[in-house]
Design an enzyme around this catalytic site. Structure first.
Site, short mmCIF file in Angstrom:
data_model
loop_
_atom_site.label_atom_id
_atom_site.label_comp_id
_atom_site.label_asym_id
_atom_site.label_seq_id
_atom_site.Cartn_x
_atom_site.Cartn_y
_atom_site.Cartn_z
N LYS A 105 0.81 -1.23 0.00
CA LYS A 105 0.00 0.00 0.00
C LYS A 105 0.85 1.27 0.00
O LYS A 105 0.46 2.27 -0.62
CB LYS A 105 -0.96 0.00 1.19
N ASP A 142 -10.02 2.27 2.24
CA ASP A 142 -10.17 1.75 3.61
C ASP A 142 -10.70 2.86 4.53
O ASP A 142 -11.45 2.57 5.48
CB ASP A 142 -8.81 1.29 4.17
P1 NDP Z 1 0.56 -3.29 9.36
O1 NDP Z 1 1.60 -4.35 9.19
O2 NDP Z 1 0.70 -2.00 8.66
O3 NDP Z 1 0.44 -2.94 10.94
C1 NDP Z 1 0.42 -3.97 11.88
C2 NDP Z 1 0.02 -3.42 13.26
O4 NDP Z 1 -0.23 -4.54 14.12
C3 NDP Z 1 1.06 -2.56 13.96
O5 NDP Z 1 0.41 -1.59 14.73
C4 NDP Z 1 1.76 -3.59 14.85
O6 NDP Z 1 2.36 -3.05 16.01
C5 NDP Z 1 0.60 -4.42 15.29
N1 NDP Z 1 0.97 -5.78 15.70
C6 NDP Z 1 1.49 -6.75 14.93
N2 NDP Z 1 1.68 -7.86 15.66
C7 NDP Z 1 1.26 -7.58 16.91
C8 NDP Z 1 1.20 -8.33 18.12
N3 NDP Z 1 1.61 -9.61 18.17
N4 NDP Z 1 0.72 -7.73 19.23
C9 NDP Z 1 0.29 -6.44 19.18
N5 NDP Z 1 0.33 -5.68 18.06
C10 NDP Z 1 0.80 -6.25 16.94
O7 NDP Z 1 -0.83 -4.01 9.00
P2 NDP Z 1 -2.16 -3.32 8.45
O8 NDP Z 1 -2.40 -2.08 9.23
O9 NDP Z 1 -2.14 -3.25 6.99
O10 NDP Z 1 -3.28 -4.43 8.84
C11 NDP Z 1 -3.69 -4.59 10.19
C12 NDP Z 1 -4.87 -5.56 10.23
O11 NDP Z 1 -6.00 -4.99 9.57
C13 NDP Z 1 -4.59 -6.90 9.53
O12 NDP Z 1 -5.15 -7.95 10.27
C14 NDP Z 1 -5.32 -6.76 8.20
O13 NDP Z 1 -5.74 -8.01 7.68
C15 NDP Z 1 -6.53 -5.91 8.62
N6 NDP Z 1 -7.10 -5.17 7.51
C16 NDP Z 1 -8.35 -5.54 7.08
C17 NDP Z 1 -8.96 -4.89 6.03
C18 NDP Z 1 -10.32 -5.33 5.60
O14 NDP Z 1 -10.74 -5.00 4.47
N7 NDP Z 1 -11.05 -6.04 6.44
C19 NDP Z 1 -8.31 -3.78 5.32
C20 NDP Z 1 -6.99 -3.45 5.85
C21 NDP Z 1 -6.43 -4.15 6.89
P3 NDP Z 1 3.92 -2.56 16.01
O15 NDP Z 1 3.92 -1.17 15.47
O16 NDP Z 1 4.28 -2.65 17.45
O17 NDP Z 1 4.68 -3.54 15.16
#
Ligand code: NDP
Length: 277
Positions: A84, A118
């Site tokens: 993205k 989104d």
């Molecule tokens: P990113 O990789 O950009 O961000 C991931 C986020 O999750 C960060 O804030 C990260 O924290 C946090 N994170 C990852 N692992 C853990 C953990 N074990 N414990 C706590 N926090 C954690 O992902 P996206 O923002 O693109 O996607 C996030 C979610 O949203 C996904 O599940 C995705 O499938 C969903 N999504 C769904 C959509 C839909 O159409 N339904 C559209 C877009 C996204 P840190 O900064 O500490 O690493």
């Protein structure tokens, strides 16, 4: 396994082998994507002869892959993890909110234009589940999905606080987007109408440290992720009597917004949601 066999079984293509079509979702991985099924149902309901496929594009190959799909005559692409931000940088034109979020999930190839559906899709979901502007929201996460939700809520007048595992990333997001949101040191649900999981913790089998017993009676849990059956986030909320929704609503809402942006006609959102339920 040849390409046609793989397409039947897994419904995705390597970008070098992508067939002629009008639309695609690109990402890495894409084998799990419900978008071809959802958009296929939309085109069928609209009586349009378009084909929508899933195409795997590794991040370093983004430019070459998009150039090939443009050459094949594709009209538009949806973009998913991890492309993205790359998609935003590729675009020659974006709207103001997408420019603030700095991530795009929808592209028009002919004029290299990008948008982020989104963000408005997230607001559609809040409206659908009966959460009016002014309701307080706890947003968990600071990645791409959280940035879209935060940018949209800021604009629409939802007061919200942010918690992220890496606090510095939450602070950077708040500063970068010019938000007035408070950054919390723990994901305490007390006092919030809605608690939104915009993290990918589910994908790693990790449970967020939310003490659901502190949530207000009548609060709502909203997970942007979806799975077969309830997600771990929603199961934990339900164990404290908190009702919730998974990310299929957002998938349908952002997909409908993409379709409308590409074609300029209303998308059959309920048919799209039905196709992924
Ligand atoms: P990113 O990789 O950009 O961000 C991931 C986020 O999750 C960060 O804030 C990260 O924290 C946090 N994170 C990852 N692992 C853990 C953990 N074990 N414990 C706590 N926090 C954690 O992902 P996206 O923002 O693109 O996607 C996030 C979610 O949203 C996904 O599940 C995705 O499938 C969903 N999504 C769904 C959509 C839909 O159409 N339904 C559209 C877009 C996204 P840190 O900064 O500490 O690493």
């Amino acid at each position: 396994m040849d390409v046609s066999e793989k397409a039947v079984l897994m419904e995705w293509f390597e970008w070098q082998e992508a067939p002629p079509a009008e639309f695609a979702v690109i990402g890495d991985p894409v084998s799990h994507s419900l978008s071809p099924r959802m958009h296929g149902a939309a085109f069928a309901a609209m009586g349009l002869p378009y084909r929508y496929v899933a195409v795997r594009v590794p991040e370093p190959e983004f430019e070459a892959a998009v150039a090939r799909l443009t050459g094949l005559g594709y009209i538009g692409l949806n973009v998913t993890v991890p492309l993205k931000e790359e998609a935003f940088r590729w675009a020659l034109n974006t709207d103001e909110l997408t420019g603030r979020i700095k991530a795009a999930n929808t592209l028009k190839l002919e004029n290299k234009t990008a948008t982020n559906t989104d963000a408005p899709g997230f607001l559609d979901v809040l409206e659908d589940i009966g959460v009016p502007p002014g309701s307080s929201v706890l947003l968990l996460g600071a990645g791409g999905a959280a940035r879209a939700a935060a940018g949209a809520m800021h604009r629409a007048g939802y007061p919200f606080s942010v918690y992220n595992r890496s606090r510095d990333k939450a602070e950077a997001m708040v500063a970068d987007l010019g938000l007035s949101a408070q950054v919390m040191s723990a994901p305490d649900p007390m006092g919030f109408s809605v608690i939104v999981n915009a993290t990918s913790a589910n994908l790693q089998g990790a449970l967020l440290p939310v003490d659901w017993d502190r949530a207000m009676p009548g609060a709502t849990a909203l997970d942007l992720a979806y799975a077969v059956g309830p997600t771990p986030f929603l199961l934990a909320a339900a164990s404290a009597g908190i009702h919730g929704y998974d990310g299929r609503g957002l998938l349908a809402a952002q997909g409908a917004r993409s379709l409308e942006w590409w074609l300029g006609i209303e998308a059959p959102r309920s048919a799209m949601l039905k196709a992924i339920e």
